[in-house]
Design a protein around this motif. Structure first.
Motif, mmCIF file in Angstrom:
data_model
loop_
_atom_site.group_PDB
_atom_site.id
_atom_site.type_symbol
_atom_site.label_atom_id
_atom_site.label_comp_id
_atom_site.label_asym_id
_atom_site.label_seq_id
_atom_site.Cartn_x
_atom_site.Cartn_y
_atom_site.Cartn_z
ATOM 1 N N LEU A 152 0.830 -1.219 0.000
ATOM 2 C CA LEU A 152 0.000 0.000 0.000
ATOM 3 C C LEU A 152 0.857 1.257 0.000
ATOM 4 O O LEU A 152 0.515 2.252 -0.652
ATOM 5 C CB LEU A 152 -0.934 -0.007 1.227
ATOM 6 N N MET A 153 1.986 1.219 0.708
ATOM 7 C CA MET A 153 2.890 2.381 0.743
ATOM 8 C C MET A 153 3.564 2.600 -0.608
ATOM 9 O O MET A 153 3.878 3.736 -0.975
ATOM 10 C CB MET A 153 3.935 2.213 1.842
ATOM 11 N N THR A 158 1.260 8.285 1.144
ATOM 12 C CA THR A 158 0.588 8.974 2.254
ATOM 13 C C THR A 158 -0.316 8.027 3.053
ATOM 14 O O THR A 158 -1.049 8.469 3.939
ATOM 15 C CB THR A 158 -0.262 10.156 1.731
ATOM 16 N N TYR A 159 -0.261 6.724 2.738
ATOM 17 C CA TYR A 159 -1.176 5.759 3.377
ATOM 18 C C TYR A 159 -1.053 5.788 4.903
ATOM 19 O O TYR A 159 -2.052 5.815 5.607
ATOM 20 C CB TYR A 159 -0.918 4.345 2.849
ATOM 21 N N ASN A 163 -4.014 7.023 7.656
ATOM 22 C CA ASN A 163 -4.560 6.086 8.616
ATOM 23 C C ASN A 163 -3.994 6.249 10.024
ATOM 24 O O ASN A 163 -4.180 5.383 10.876
ATOM 25 C CB ASN A 163 -4.348 4.651 8.121
ATOM 26 N N ALA A 164 -3.317 7.387 10.257
ATOM 27 C CA ALA A 164 -2.781 7.725 11.590
ATOM 28 C C ALA A 164 -1.881 6.633 12.148
ATOM 29 O O ALA A 164 -1.938 6.305 13.331
ATOM 30 C CB ALA A 164 -3.922 8.042 12.559
ATOM 31 N N THR A 198 -10.544 5.777 12.832
ATOM 32 C CA THR A 198 -9.962 4.878 11.828
ATOM 33 C C THR A 198 -9.229 3.706 12.480
ATOM 34 O O THR A 198 -8.841 2.765 11.802
ATOM 35 C CB THR A 198 -8.969 5.627 10.917
ATOM 36 N N ASN A 199 -9.029 3.760 13.795
ATOM 37 C CA ASN A 199 -8.288 2.707 14.485
ATOM 38 C C ASN A 199 -8.980 1.354 14.298
ATOM 39 O O ASN A 199 -10.195 1.253 14.382
ATOM 40 C CB ASN A 199 -8.197 3.049 15.986
ATOM 41 N N ALA A 200 -8.169 0.312 14.055
ATOM 42 C CA ALA A 200 -8.714 -1.027 13.784
ATOM 43 C C ALA A 200 -9.507 -1.580 14.960
ATOM 44 O O ALA A 200 -10.322 -2.490 14.787
ATOM 45 C CB ALA A 200 -7.574 -1.974 13.430
#
Length: 324
Positions: A152-153, A158-159, A163-164, A198-200
């Motif tokens: 993804l990176m 900016t991923y 997603n913090a 957004t935290n899992a």
């Protein structure tokens, strides 16, 4: 609808007590048959829609001797339970994919859950819940860093920022993502996601003692709880309405009313809370059981532990790959 096959369906449902005998043996799919199909579905953990779909048909076609064998297998499992489960305890039944908080022999709260898939099963444990964390950090497992985050990176530098997710080295210092070669091997760093929407794990993490790094938690993907097959995590257990469970767990911990808990969650600040009294938790594998009213419940043998292929469920078809 009227069809000759409905007579066979009526007979099948009458034999197992789902359809009253007085409903008769006509060819009409009437309100009696509709109610009987829904009752059958409910006790097999299927959506009670009255539709004779693929999964309902499969459950109906499992022979009685196989079901009897399944009940006998589960009686042996129940006999291994501790005699005293604790006045207050939490029961997580993996095949049923639900969590119950039990107090003085009665269920105080029941929660739909998402448990581990066949390739990454949730482990069976007898343990104790010792901590509730509000606004938890989520640390990505190495496997997800390698399989998901690295690709993804490469696509979107900016991923991590979106997603913090912060990179932390062994000394606790933050490392800038732009200093990493994302085309190379995964860096030996902690990938830690800040608390927030957004935290899992969303608002809550519930910790209990175990060697597998598993825990119960909230999720931003609430739609998962509506799915028929809720066997798709990597071992941890996602709990619907987890704040009700947390509130029950914290009831004997001074200073933590529901209102105070909600206020802390609203701040977004990471807040670990040790329980004043640790609560026993049991992760069990019970795929068939009798209810106090005499109704028998059956579930699919999702981890293929019941010793009969007819009871197993293929949970791999059409499954999305979960985040964790």
């Amino acid at each position: 609808v009227s069809h000759p096959a409905v007579q066979a369906l009526r007979q099948r449902l009458a034999i197992t007590g789902d359809l009253p005998r007085e409903a008769g043996m006509s060819s009409a799919f009437d309100s009696y048959v509709d109610g009987a199909v829904k009752r059958f579905q409910a006790r097999h953990g299927l959506p009670s829609d009255g539709v004779l779909g693929e999964f309902t048909l499969k459950a109906m076609n499992i022979p009685a001797d196989v079901r009897l064998q399944q009940l006998n297998t589960n009686i042996v499992r129940l006999q291994t339970f501790p005699e005293d489960l604790g006045r207050r305890h939490v029961m997580v039944n993996i095949p049923a994919a639900y969590v119950e908080a039990v107090e003085d022999g009665s269920v105080a709260t029941r929660h739909t859950a998402v448990v581990g898939r066949l390739s990454r099963p949730t482990h069976l444990v007898n343990s104790k819940i010792y901590e509730v964390i509000l606004n938890p950090y989520w640390t990505s497992p190495r496997s997800i860093v390698e399989k998901d985050i690295m690709p993804l990176m490469r696509k979107d530098p900016t991923y991590l920022e979106k997603n913090a997710i912060r990179l932390i080295d062994g000394k606790g210092n933050e490392v800038a993502p732009e200093t990493i070669d994302w085309n190379g091997e995964a860096p030996n760093l902690m990938f830690r996601q800040d608390p927030g929407k957004t935290n899992a794990m969303a608002s809550t993490k519930i910790n209990f003692y175990n060697k597998n790094g598993e825990y119960m938690h909230d999720t931003p993907q609430q739609g998962l709880f509506n799915k028929l097959m809720r066997f798709e995590s990597s071992g941890c257990v996602r709990v619907q309405n987890v704040r009700d469970l947390s509130n029950w767990l914290l009831r004997e911990t001074p200073g933590w009313s529901r209102q105070q808990m909600e206020q802390v969650i609203a701040t977004g600040v990471n807040t670990p809370i040790k329980l004043a009294t640790e609560v026993p938790v049991y992760f069990v594998y019970i795929s068939a059981w009798g209810m106090p009213d005499g109704i028998v419940q059956f579930r699919d043998d999702i981890y293929q532990m019941d010793g009969n292929a007819e009871l197993a469920l293929d949970t791999t078809a059409g499954m999305e790959q979960p985040v964790q």
